[in-house]
Scaffold this active site. Structure first.
Site, short mmCIF file in Angstrom:
data_model
loop_
_atom_site.label_atom_id
_atom_site.label_comp_id
_atom_site.label_asym_id
_atom_site.label_seq_id
_atom_site.Cartn_x
_atom_site.Cartn_y
_atom_site.Cartn_z
N CYS A 9 66.39 8.38 -8.69
CA CYS A 9 65.18 9.09 -8.28
C CYS A 9 65.57 10.52 -7.97
O CYS A 9 66.26 10.78 -6.98
CB CYS A 9 64.53 8.44 -7.05
SG CYS A 9 63.10 9.37 -6.44
N SER A 27 54.43 4.02 -7.17
CA SER A 27 55.81 4.17 -7.66
C SER A 27 56.58 5.21 -6.86
O SER A 27 57.80 5.16 -6.76
CB SER A 27 55.81 4.55 -9.14
OG SER A 27 55.25 5.85 -9.32
N SER A 79 57.55 3.29 -3.13
CA SER A 79 58.09 1.92 -3.05
C SER A 79 59.56 1.96 -3.43
O SER A 79 59.98 1.42 -4.45
CB SER A 79 57.30 0.99 -3.98
OG SER A 79 55.93 1.02 -3.67
N MET A 133 58.38 13.15 -11.69
CA MET A 133 59.64 12.62 -11.20
C MET A 133 60.74 13.67 -11.36
O MET A 133 60.75 14.41 -12.35
CB MET A 133 60.02 11.35 -11.98
CG MET A 133 58.96 10.26 -11.93
SD MET A 133 57.63 10.50 -13.12
CE MET A 133 58.38 9.79 -14.59
N ASN A 191 63.69 12.97 -7.01
CA ASN A 191 63.05 13.48 -5.80
C ASN A 191 63.80 13.05 -4.55
O ASN A 191 64.12 13.87 -3.68
CB ASN A 191 61.59 13.01 -5.75
CG ASN A 191 60.67 13.89 -6.56
OD1 ASN A 191 60.50 15.07 -6.26
ND2 ASN A 191 60.10 13.35 -7.62
#
Length: 405
Positions: free
Chosen positions: A109, A71, A74, A322, A111
């Site tokens: 996301c 995860s 990707s 995350m 990050n």
């Protein structure tokens, strides 16, 4: 009669940059560099980007694509000059399931957010007059998936993004330059128009049909998250990936709880619809601090953290945490009555340090009450980012065949 000979065309060549941001990495594109059919949302764009990553892959390896079969690896990102006043760039993020033939665009996301500012500066998407020769360049980012503002403070040396440095981030092997991120109004109106606590409760009993009832906090802050008590799952909060990812029964149980939370938060109408948006809501569990050894073998001491946190991403325990879930942890920890706040010992706080599988992370959150509801004005954390490779990514030219535009 001989069958007609099929003509095999050359592959498409698309300018791209492969970047690490925080504990994730993904393929970054400028919107205008994509083929015309993929410059707008729809099946053609999804088909192209899924193929770039190498999904769907029943072998679970992404051998024929740029994905890393996790995860965290990707992922795809599309950057463009911002159409939103007061912002430099628009940032669109896509999570690609390993075995699924679709992209989940429902969240951000956190990050990879740290890589957006450096990418924007390096590609001339920030006005040159605002990029210092030496110092810090502030990049205002419009997070297009959820309609939020992120402010990135990017170090610059010699007029170029500084990537190397001494900042260490648990979950990343090598040190790099520190990038400070501000997530503004992370819970303002929530991801789908609701409040920070979409059910109106800081904590409640979540009934999961056929599974049980769990004390939970359902929060929209950075990303929708269902927080549980680790003890209710039979855990102590120190678990690493093998303990959970090799337990198929527990993963199925956690997915059922996540689906029930999605319904309760109003993100889907029926639990069966949750599978179509695996990115959100996240599910996480928390516990009071205790000593443990991280996945790298580094000791984490209870005295150095406020609580333990573990989160599931795309059906597996995340190897670290995350970024968006970190925002949710800090926000929930600041609100009395949440299961996260209870795990941290109660009281009030504007900074929290939590233990995750790879080590620890410090995140700040500014929260308050307004009109009888809790609101968050800002969450702050530090990450790092680095270009891993740049050039062109190649994709078979038949990727658009049979796909609606």
């Amino acid at each position: 009669m001989n069958a007609p000979t099929r003509i095999h065309r050359s592959q498409l060549r698309i300018p791209a940059t492969y970047m690490r941001g925080g504990t994730s990495k993904g393929v970054f594109f400028q919107l205008d560099d994509l083929p015309e059919a993929a410059r707008r949302p729809g099946p053609a764009r999804d088909a192209l980007l899924v193929r770039v990553i190498g999904s769907p892959d029943p072998y679970g390896k992404h051998t024929d694509g740029m994905g890393g079969a996790t995860s965290s690896t990707s992922k795809v990102v599309i950057i463009s000059k911002s159409a939103v006043p007061g912002h430099d760039v628009d940032y669109l993020y896509g999570q690609v399931p390993i075995e699924g033939n679709f992209i989940d665009w429902s969240g951000n996301c956190g990050n990879l957010s740290s890589a957006v500012g450096p990418f924007a500066i390096a590609h001339g998407l920030v006005d040159a007059g605002r990029v210092p020769a030496d110092g810090t360049c502030t990049v205002r980012i419009w997070q297009a998936n959820i309609g939020k503002t992120i402010v990135a403070h990017v170090p610059v040396t010699g007029g170029e993004v500084q990537e190397t440095g001494d900042f260490e981030l648990d979950g990343v092997t090598f040190p790099a330059a520190e990038i400070a991120l501000e997530f503004l109004d992370p819970a303002d109106e929530g991801e789908d128009g609701g409040a920070m606590f979409p059910t109106g409760h800081a904590a409640e009993d979540l009934i999961v049909e056929g599974v049980g009832t769990f004390r939970a906090t359902l929060i929209n802050a950075g990303v929708p998250v269902v927080f549980l008590e680790a003890a209710a799952l039979g855990y102590d909060g120190t678990e690493l990936q093998p303990a959970i990812n090799e337990d198929k029964a527990m993963l199925a149980k956690l997915e059922a709880i996540r689906a029930a939370g999605a319904v309760r938060m109003g993100l889907v109408q029926d639990a069966s619809q949750a599978a179509a948006r695996p990115l959100t809501p996240k599910i996480a569990f928390v516990a009071p601090p205790r000593d443990y050894v991280s996945s790298s073998g580094k000791p984490v001491h209870a005295a150095d953290i406020d609580l333990l946190a573990r989160a599931i991403s795309m059906g597996k325990l995340h190897h670290a945490m995350m970024g968006t879930a970190s925002v949710a942890i800090a926000t929930a920890a600041a609100v009395p009555g949440t299961v996260v706040n209870a795990a941290a010992g109660g009281g009030t706080r504007d900074v929290v340090r939590f233990g995750h599988p790879s080590g620890t992370l410090r995140v700040g959150a500014e929260v308050g009450e307004a009109g009888g509801q809790w609101v968050a004005t800002k969450a702050v954390m530090s990450r790092s980012a680095r270009v891993l490779m740049e050039g062109t990514v190649r994709v078979p030219a038949d990727v658009f065949e049979g796909v609606g535009q």
